[in-house]
Design an enzyme around this catalytic site. Structure first.
Site, PDB file in Angstrom:
ATOM      1  N   ALA A   1       0.864  -1.183   0.000  1.00  0.00           N
ATOM      2  CA  ALA A   1       0.000   0.000   0.000  1.00  0.00           C
ATOM      3  C   ALA A   1       0.900   1.232   0.000  1.00  0.00           C
ATOM      4  CB  ALA A   1      -0.884  -0.016   1.239  1.00  0.00           C
TER       5      ALA A   1
ATOM      6  N   GLY B   1       0.791  -5.068   1.050  1.00  0.00           N
ATOM      7  CA  GLY B   1      -0.401  -5.190   0.202  1.00  0.00           C
ATOM      8  C   GLY B   1      -0.127  -5.910  -1.107  1.00  0.00           C
TER       9      GLY B   1
ATOM     10  N   GLU C   1      -0.428  -9.418  -0.268  1.00  0.00           N
ATOM     11  CA  GLU C   1      -1.843  -9.652   0.036  1.00  0.00           C
ATOM     12  C   GLU C   1      -2.712  -9.722  -1.222  1.00  0.00           C
ATOM     13  OE1 GLU C   1      -1.627  -6.353   2.880  1.00  0.00           O
ATOM     14  OE2 GLU C   1      -2.575  -7.658   4.349  1.00  0.00           O
TER      15      GLU C   1
ATOM     16  N   GLU D   1       4.609  -4.970   7.609  1.00  0.00           N
ATOM     17  CA  GLU D   1       3.790  -3.939   8.247  1.00  0.00           C
ATOM     18  C   GLU D   1       4.159  -3.628   9.687  1.00  0.00           C
ATOM     19  OE1 GLU D   1       2.590  -6.275   6.259  1.00  0.00           O
ATOM     20  OE2 GLU D   1       1.014  -5.485   4.965  1.00  0.00           O
TER      21      GLU D   1
HETATM   22  N1  CO8 Z   1       4.480   3.191  -0.934  1.00  0.00           N
HETATM   23  C1  CO8 Z   1       4.776   4.303  -1.616  1.00  0.00           C
HETATM   24  N2  CO8 Z   1       5.934   4.479  -2.308  1.00  0.00           N
HETATM   25  C2  CO8 Z   1       6.806   3.435  -2.306  1.00  0.00           C
HETATM   26  C3  CO8 Z   1       6.553   2.237  -1.601  1.00  0.00           C
HETATM   27  C4  CO8 Z   1       5.313   2.138  -0.904  1.00  0.00           C
HETATM   28  N3  CO8 Z   1       4.947   0.993  -0.278  1.00  0.00           N
HETATM   29  N4  CO8 Z   1       7.623   1.435  -1.763  1.00  0.00           N
HETATM   30  C5  CO8 Z   1       8.498   2.086  -2.561  1.00  0.00           C
HETATM   31  N5  CO8 Z   1       8.016   3.293  -2.881  1.00  0.00           N
HETATM   32  C6  CO8 Z   1       8.655   4.329  -3.697  1.00  0.00           C
HETATM   33  C7  CO8 Z   1       9.843   4.932  -2.992  1.00  0.00           C
HETATM   34  O1  CO8 Z   1       9.427   5.938  -2.099  1.00  0.00           O
HETATM   35  C8  CO8 Z   1      10.647   5.478  -4.170  1.00  0.00           C
HETATM   36  O2  CO8 Z   1      10.055   6.684  -4.588  1.00  0.00           O
HETATM   37  P1  CO8 Z   1      11.014   7.963  -4.890  1.00  0.00           P
HETATM   38  O3  CO8 Z   1      11.887   7.522  -6.035  1.00  0.00           O
HETATM   39  O4  CO8 Z   1      10.036   9.049  -5.253  1.00  0.00           O
HETATM   40  O5  CO8 Z   1      11.787   8.201  -3.648  1.00  0.00           O
HETATM   41  C9  CO8 Z   1      10.387   4.440  -5.278  1.00  0.00           C
HETATM   42  O6  CO8 Z   1       9.208   3.734  -4.874  1.00  0.00           O
HETATM   43  C10 CO8 Z   1      11.518   3.447  -5.415  1.00  0.00           C
HETATM   44  O7  CO8 Z   1      11.727   2.855  -4.121  1.00  0.00           O
HETATM   45  P2  CO8 Z   1      13.187   2.721  -3.460  1.00  0.00           P
HETATM   46  O8  CO8 Z   1      14.059   3.857  -3.876  1.00  0.00           O
HETATM   47  O9  CO8 Z   1      12.997   2.502  -2.013  1.00  0.00           O
HETATM   48  O10 CO8 Z   1      13.711   1.400  -4.189  1.00  0.00           O
HETATM   49  P3  CO8 Z   1      14.779   0.368  -3.606  1.00  0.00           P
HETATM   50  O11 CO8 Z   1      15.088  -0.556  -4.728  1.00  0.00           O
HETATM   51  O12 CO8 Z   1      15.894   1.057  -2.945  1.00  0.00           O
HETATM   52  O13 CO8 Z   1      13.975  -0.442  -2.462  1.00  0.00           O
HETATM   53  C11 CO8 Z   1      12.159  -1.657  -1.523  1.00  0.00           C
HETATM   54  C12 CO8 Z   1      12.902  -1.260  -2.814  1.00  0.00           C
HETATM   55  C13 CO8 Z   1      13.070  -2.544  -0.663  1.00  0.00           C
HETATM   56  C14 CO8 Z   1      10.943  -2.475  -1.952  1.00  0.00           C
HETATM   57  C15 CO8 Z   1      11.745  -0.400  -0.743  1.00  0.00           C
HETATM   58  O14 CO8 Z   1      11.155   0.516  -1.645  1.00  0.00           O
HETATM   59  C16 CO8 Z   1      10.765  -0.669   0.351  1.00  0.00           C
HETATM   60  O15 CO8 Z   1      11.119  -1.224   1.378  1.00  0.00           O
HETATM   61  N6  CO8 Z   1       9.473  -0.259   0.161  1.00  0.00           N
HETATM   62  C17 CO8 Z   1       8.461  -0.375   1.158  1.00  0.00           C
HETATM   63  C18 CO8 Z   1       7.918  -1.781   1.213  1.00  0.00           C
HETATM   64  C19 CO8 Z   1       6.870  -1.899   2.281  1.00  0.00           C
HETATM   65  O16 CO8 Z   1       7.113  -1.617   3.443  1.00  0.00           O
HETATM   66  N7  CO8 Z   1       5.651  -2.321   1.884  1.00  0.00           N
HETATM   67  C20 CO8 Z   1       4.557  -2.465   2.780  1.00  0.00           C
HETATM   68  C21 CO8 Z   1       3.764  -1.220   2.811  1.00  0.00           C
HETATM   69  S1  CO8 Z   1       2.495  -1.270   4.055  1.00  0.00           S
HETATM   70  C22 CO8 Z   1       1.261  -2.159   3.379  1.00  0.00           C
HETATM   71  O17 CO8 Z   1       1.333  -2.621   2.276  1.00  0.00           O
HETATM   72  C23 CO8 Z   1       0.084  -2.329   4.243  1.00  0.00           C
HETATM   73  C24 CO8 Z   1      -1.070  -3.039   3.562  1.00  0.00           C
HETATM   74  C25 CO8 Z   1      -2.284  -2.946   4.413  1.00  0.00           C
HETATM   75  C26 CO8 Z   1      -2.805  -1.563   4.391  1.00  0.00           C
HETATM   76  C27 CO8 Z   1      -4.025  -1.480   5.197  1.00  0.00           C
HETATM   77  C28 CO8 Z   1      -4.750  -0.170   4.962  1.00  0.00           C
HETATM   78  C29 CO8 Z   1      -4.702   0.774   6.097  1.00  0.00           C
END
Ligand code: CO8
Length: 258
Positions: free
Chosen positions: A63, A108, A111, A131
């Protein structure tokens, strides 16, 4: 649409989440567009769907953390509900849905893959429910579907530690059905979808329904669900043709979805 692409190739529909700059993160717009895409699927022609992500790095990275970061409590619940509605629609969609997981499937992303019927992934795929490290629980069905798919012990380990796992481990624990090279992923998904699409559509749909609904019931009630859906296949053109072809030692001419 801004972030969701849809293409129909014969009897197979391919949905691509395309928000590559954010690694295909699910924001409200993506969720809404997914909903609209499902509405637009021509169910009299399409017999199997494939869900994938754009690019070679990420299926869906979760998400949208930026969008969620400032949400008050009520809005957090609304966002979760919105995701859950779309994911449940995928899960109960009358025709099968194959997730072709081409990279990160986190939060997500894992999921939404679990709401599909079948998961196949490329060998660079990474799965996880991170999460708890963000101060939230998996809120798009992860606590429920992961435990059902890989068992409560492994689901709790993945969710409590927030540790990511690679494709081979996902395969070993039964989270995905198959792993292949990135270039082979869509061809494999399309081949599987085409095989499903060749079978009798009413029988395939009823099988999906029977498995899904039966899993929520005890065996005595589940068997009744199966009996009803089995019975519904009789007196259809496709049942007559499928059985006549066997008896006459010939190939089925065509299943007509009736
Ligand atoms: N949301 C928004 N933007 C994201 C997300 C995300 N989940 N993940 C990555 N991005 C963006 C980054 O901010 C970045 O944007 P920008 O270039 O503008 O800075 C771009 O994508 C590229 O990401 P990275 O530079 O971080 O790329 P890397 O190759 O260095 O890293 C990773 C890749 C390891 C995947 C890293 O991006 C990461 O850890 N992302 C987050 C993953 C995460 O924590 N996902 C879970 C999110 S929470 C969730 O899904 C909850 C679901 C339930 C919700 C319930 C509703 C309330």
């Amino acid at each position: 649409m801004e972030y969701v692409l849809y293409e129909q190739k014969g009897m197979v529909g391919i949905i691509t989440i395309s928000r590559e700059k954010a690694l295909n993160a699910l924001n409200s717009v993506v969720l809404e567009e997914l909903n609209q895409t499902l509405n637009a699927v021509n169910q009299s022609e399409v017999r199997c769907l494939i869900l994938t992500g754009a690019g070679e790095k990420s299926f869906v990275v979760g998400a949208d953390i930026g969008e969620m970061s400032t949400l008050p409590k009520v809005a957090g619940e609304v966002f979760s509900k919105k995701g859950n509605e779309v994911f449940r629609r995928i899960e109960t969609f009358p025709i099968p849905v194959i997730a072709a997981i081409n990279g990160f499937a986190l939060g997500g992303g894992c999921e939404i893959a679990m709401s599909c019927d079948i998961r196949i992934c490329s060998d660079n795929a990474v799965f996880g429910q991170p999460e708890v490290g963000l101060g939230i629980t998996p809120g798009f069905g992860g606590t429920q579907r992961l435990a059902r798919l890989v068992g409560p012990g492994m689901a709790k380990q993945m969710i409590f530690t927030g540790r990511n796992i690679k494709a081979d481990e996902a395969f070993r624990i039964g989270l995905v059905n198959a792993v292949c090279a990135p270039g082979e992923l869509l061809p494999l998904a399309e081949k599987m979808a085409a095989t499903i699409a060749k079978n009798a559509p009413i029988a395939v749909r009823n099988s999906k329904k029977a498995i899904n609904e039966g899993l929520d019931l005890d065996m005595d009630a589940a068997i009744v669900v199966e009996e009803k859906l089995f019975g519904d296949c009789f007196e259809t053109y496709d049942q007559a043709e499928g059985m006549a072809a066997f008896m006459e030692k010939r190939k089925v001419e065509a299943f007509l979805n009736k």
